[in-house]
Design an enzyme around this catalytic site. Sequence first.
Site, mmCIF file in Angstrom:
data_model
loop_
_atom_site.group_PDB
_atom_site.id
_atom_site.type_symbol
_atom_site.label_atom_id
_atom_site.label_comp_id
_atom_site.label_asym_id
_atom_site.label_seq_id
_atom_site.Cartn_x
_atom_site.Cartn_y
_atom_site.Cartn_z
ATOM 1 N N GLY A 30 -19.562 -12.652 27.575
ATOM 2 C CA GLY A 30 -19.726 -14.029 27.120
ATOM 3 C C GLY A 30 -18.726 -14.957 27.782
ATOM 4 O O GLY A 30 -18.540 -14.925 29.001
ATOM 5 N N TYR B 53 -20.258 -8.454 35.933
ATOM 6 C CA TYR B 53 -20.211 -8.910 34.540
ATOM 7 C C TYR B 53 -20.335 -7.739 33.575
ATOM 8 O O TYR B 53 -21.209 -6.876 33.712
ATOM 9 C CB TYR B 53 -21.346 -9.912 34.269
ATOM 10 C CG TYR B 53 -21.436 -10.309 32.816
ATOM 11 C CD1 TYR B 53 -20.576 -11.265 32.288
ATOM 12 C CD2 TYR B 53 -22.351 -9.702 31.968
ATOM 13 C CE1 TYR B 53 -20.638 -11.617 30.953
ATOM 14 C CE2 TYR B 53 -22.426 -10.044 30.628
ATOM 15 C CZ TYR B 53 -21.564 -10.997 30.121
ATOM 16 O OH TYR B 53 -21.619 -11.337 28.788
ATOM 17 N N ASN C 174 -27.772 -5.118 24.969
ATOM 18 C CA ASN C 174 -28.074 -6.496 25.329
ATOM 19 C C ASN C 174 -29.561 -6.685 25.584
ATOM 20 O O ASN C 174 -30.010 -6.920 26.696
ATOM 21 C CB ASN C 174 -27.266 -6.914 26.552
ATOM 22 C CG ASN C 174 -27.285 -8.425 26.749
ATOM 23 O OD1 ASN C 174 -27.450 -9.168 25.806
ATOM 24 N ND2 ASN C 174 -27.117 -8.861 27.981
#
Length: 203
Positions: A65, A58, A200
């Site tokens: 997202g 990811y 993040n």
Amino acid sequence: MSESPIVLGEQPLSVDDIVAIAERGRHVALSDEPGFRTRLAAGARALADRLAAGEAVYGVTTGFGESCVTEVPDEQVAELPLNLLRYHGCGTGRIFDPVESAAIVAVRLASLVRGWSAVRVELVERLCALLDARVLPRIPAEGSVGASGDLTPLSYVAALLIGERECWLEGHEASAAEGLASLGLARLRLAPKESLAIMNGTS
């Protein structure tokens, strides 16, 4: 007599530690505990191993997202960290002052030194050097409204590492490139996932 540095990596930082770093300019140092840098590097090595094995990761070989189903071609994986931080360079509002910016960088460091973010030791060392020298990102106070962290404000931390946008240098505004040059530092090329690791979080 000068205070000893606050050591990162041995135990969580306290609020008092953050205040000492941000308000009093207390220096920081990475732990010299045997194995600390090995553990820190293990995350980046594990990520490299997964990429070499062709696994989907990811935010590295996928989009972000809801775009996580979008595959990133191999030839674009190296550019994704740069594109991500540039995309989020849209903050607004007042600029955090140097004390606030130092606190933000210190809190981000406290997270990264735990070793779970797959960042290189080199990146953590660079953030420590910038914090100690008070070459700090100029971060707009407004920009993130989602649940995935302070994406827009923290993109300014990542941008400083690559010599883009502006910084605080001796308490005055300067270009990030000037800030790095004042310390004789080259622009850091971010490895896969490193901008995501910086941005993040909820610093």
